[in-house]
Design a protein around this motif. Sequence first.
Motif, mmCIF file in Angstrom:
data_model
loop_
_atom_site.group_PDB
_atom_site.id
_atom_site.type_symbol
_atom_site.label_atom_id
_atom_site.label_comp_id
_atom_site.label_asym_id
_atom_site.label_seq_id
_atom_site.Cartn_x
_atom_site.Cartn_y
_atom_site.Cartn_z
ATOM 1 N N PHE A 81 12.615 24.048 10.216
ATOM 2 C CA PHE A 81 12.882 24.312 11.654
ATOM 3 C C PHE A 81 14.451 23.794 12.031
ATOM 4 C CE2 PHE A 81 8.202 24.578 12.644
ATOM 5 C CZ PHE A 81 8.214 26.296 12.166
ATOM 6 N N TYR B 33 0.730 17.125 21.097
ATOM 7 C CA TYR B 33 -0.673 17.165 20.614
ATOM 8 C C TYR B 33 -0.865 16.901 19.039
ATOM 9 C CZ TYR B 33 0.404 21.586 18.334
ATOM 10 O OH TYR B 33 0.953 22.649 17.538
ATOM 11 N N ASN B 34 0.326 17.148 18.353
ATOM 12 C CA ASN B 34 0.411 16.674 17.004
ATOM 13 C C ASN B 34 0.066 15.299 16.440
ATOM 14 O OD1 ASN B 34 1.192 19.166 15.476
ATOM 15 N ND2 ASN B 34 2.847 19.157 16.971
ATOM 16 N N LYS C 262 11.333 30.297 19.678
ATOM 17 C CA LYS C 262 10.144 29.791 20.475
ATOM 18 C C LYS C 262 8.927 29.739 19.718
ATOM 19 C CE LYS C 262 8.059 31.749 24.513
ATOM 20 N NZ LYS C 262 8.339 32.411 25.800
ATOM 21 N N LEU C 263 8.456 28.365 19.687
ATOM 22 C CA LEU C 263 7.431 28.350 18.741
ATOM 23 C C LEU C 263 6.187 27.887 19.317
ATOM 24 C CD1 LEU C 263 9.516 26.308 15.737
ATOM 25 C CD2 LEU C 263 8.850 28.890 15.769
ATOM 26 N N SER C 264 6.238 27.737 20.522
ATOM 27 C CA SER C 264 5.018 27.627 21.577
ATOM 28 C C SER C 264 5.371 28.234 22.731
ATOM 29 C CB SER C 264 4.736 26.129 21.612
ATOM 30 O OG SER C 264 5.686 25.440 22.607
ATOM 31 N N GLY D 109 9.510 16.965 18.380
ATOM 32 C CA GLY D 109 8.864 18.261 18.100
ATOM 33 C C GLY D 109 9.589 19.246 18.356
ATOM 34 N N CYS D 110 10.962 19.229 18.389
ATOM 35 C CA CYS D 110 12.034 20.298 18.932
ATOM 36 C C CYS D 110 11.782 21.670 18.205
ATOM 37 C CB CYS D 110 13.487 19.664 18.398
ATOM 38 S SG CYS D 110 13.925 19.550 16.715
ATOM 39 N N MET E 266 11.878 13.687 10.887
ATOM 40 C CA MET E 266 11.121 12.383 10.985
ATOM 41 C C MET E 266 9.718 12.651 11.661
ATOM 42 S SD MET E 266 13.241 10.105 13.679
ATOM 43 C CE MET E 266 11.734 9.413 14.581
ATOM 44 N N TYR F 117 9.838 19.164 10.186
ATOM 45 C CA TYR F 117 9.727 20.020 9.448
ATOM 46 C C TYR F 117 11.166 20.759 9.099
ATOM 47 C CZ TYR F 117 8.199 24.561 7.197
ATOM 48 O OH TYR F 117 7.937 25.569 6.289
ATOM 49 N N ASP G 176 12.031 16.320 14.329
ATOM 50 C CA ASP G 176 11.059 17.331 13.985
ATOM 51 C C ASP G 176 10.639 16.944 12.326
ATOM 52 O OD1 ASP G 176 9.758 20.214 15.127
ATOM 53 O OD2 ASP G 176 9.506 19.788 13.087
ATOM 54 N N MET H 269 7.438 12.221 14.701
ATOM 55 C CA MET H 269 7.773 11.747 16.135
ATOM 56 C C MET H 269 6.923 10.385 16.465
ATOM 57 S SD MET H 269 5.324 14.498 18.346
ATOM 58 C CE MET H 269 5.464 15.976 17.500
ATOM 59 N N GLU I 84 7.957 19.823 24.101
ATOM 60 C CA GLU I 84 7.268 20.809 24.486
ATOM 61 C C GLU I 84 6.377 21.431 23.435
ATOM 62 O OE1 GLU I 84 8.924 24.058 27.108
ATOM 63 O OE2 GLU I 84 10.737 22.763 27.273
ATOM 64 N N GLY I 85 4.948 21.641 23.783
ATOM 65 C CA GLY I 85 4.241 21.942 22.768
ATOM 66 C C GLY I 85 4.231 21.217 21.440
ATOM 67 N N ALA I 86 4.365 20.176 21.488
ATOM 68 C CA ALA I 86 4.452 19.304 20.203
ATOM 69 C C ALA I 86 3.668 17.855 20.227
ATOM 70 C CB ALA I 86 5.755 18.899 19.996
HETATM 71 C C1 LIG Z 1 4.468 24.455 18.379
HETATM 72 S S1 LIG Z 1 5.911 23.916 17.726
HETATM 73 C C2 LIG Z 1 6.802 23.599 19.117
HETATM 74 C C3 LIG Z 1 8.373 23.553 18.859
HETATM 75 C C4 LIG Z 1 9.193 23.741 19.990
HETATM 76 N N1 LIG Z 1 9.129 22.432 20.878
HETATM 77 C C5 LIG Z 1 8.895 24.877 20.802
HETATM 78 O O1 LIG Z 1 8.448 24.829 21.927
HETATM 79 O O2 LIG Z 1 9.701 26.012 20.381
HETATM 80 C C6 LIG Z 1 5.550 21.946 17.493
HETATM 81 C C7 LIG Z 1 6.644 21.351 16.457
HETATM 82 O O3 LIG Z 1 6.043 20.039 16.323
HETATM 83 C C8 LIG Z 1 6.599 19.631 14.907
HETATM 84 N N2 LIG Z 1 5.695 18.710 14.539
HETATM 85 C C9 LIG Z 1 4.412 18.764 14.044
HETATM 86 N N3 LIG Z 1 4.124 17.322 13.780
HETATM 87 C C10 LIG Z 1 5.106 16.597 14.002
HETATM 88 C C11 LIG Z 1 5.298 15.235 13.797
HETATM 89 N N4 LIG Z 1 4.322 14.399 13.491
HETATM 90 N N5 LIG Z 1 6.324 14.580 14.177
HETATM 91 C C12 LIG Z 1 7.699 15.532 14.049
HETATM 92 N N6 LIG Z 1 7.509 16.789 14.470
HETATM 93 C C13 LIG Z 1 6.068 17.161 14.298
HETATM 94 C C14 LIG Z 1 6.586 20.906 14.197
HETATM 95 O O4 LIG Z 1 7.098 21.042 12.760
HETATM 96 C C15 LIG Z 1 6.731 22.070 15.173
HETATM 97 O O5 LIG Z 1 8.127 22.180 14.944
#
Ligand SMILES: C[S@@+](CC[C@H](N)C(=O)[O-])C[C@H]1O[C@@H](n2cnc3c(N)ncnc32)[C@H](O)[C@@H]1O
Length: 246
Positions: free
Chosen positions: A71, A115-116, A16-18, A44-45, A93, A68, A66, A95, A111-113
Amino acid sequence: MKTPNPVDLLFADMDKLSPGDDSLSLYVLQSLPRHRFEVVVDAGCGAGRQTFVLASELVTPIQAVDSYQPFLSRLKRRAKEKGLAHLVRTHCMDMKDIPSVFPKIDLLWAEGAAYNIGFANALSTWAKAIKPNGFAVVTELCWLREQIPNAVTEFFRSEYQDMQSVPQNIAIAEEAGYKIFNTYTLPKEAWVKDYYDVLEPRAKSLVNHSNVDVRDFAVETLKEIETFKISEDSYGYVFYILQRSN
Ligand SMILES: C[S@@+](CC[C@H](N)C(=O)[O-])C[C@H]1O[C@@H](n2cnc3c(N)ncnc32)[C@H](O)[C@@H]1O
């Protein structure tokens, strides 16, 4: 010696990363009026916590995106352990490029992604690829109250200046071409269980690390957790359950 990566150290072996929880992801998924989707993208899985909920419940391939690779490698390993490998495809790749790779999406989950790449930007970028009447389910950090403790305002002034209220985000979603199907605020427990309760002791053990980036990341994480403790429910993570307009 290899320079330690703060993210790998702090989030080592975490699924769980968020903030979030399998039962909440499932609850939201089951609340959708449709339960059969052909193209499902998890943006952003991360390590795949919610990917596995989607795969188990929908029994259809999930496109796990994702940027990274470590992950995604963890996600693949876990998928095998859970007997779900045949339902999960990983894509390393950005998102923001989802529409060029998946131009016809039935369900976009994030989920939790989001905002990036900025919540508003994410919604309008993905709208181009979501089929009419298709769904986007996106969690986003939001202001929940007007009264905000000063220290909380101060923290987010530097950490997330773009944070909006729920009505503001609803307006953003409508502007981006979605109807609001529902919203759902994550309970506090979803922040603590298997997330802050793992991160807090880890961050404490890393504040004197020999590498400055690791030390800074640990201190920043502890500050975030302290801010949450004094937040008086002034902010939280909210599920936006959206349907693409015709
Ligand atoms: C806070 S984590 C949430 C991961 C997962 N959804 C969870 O809730 O456990 C955010 C994820 O977004 C990915 N991420 C960040 N910027 C990204 C981008 N521009 N494209 C794809 N993935 C990205 C990060 O590598 C990270 O795995």
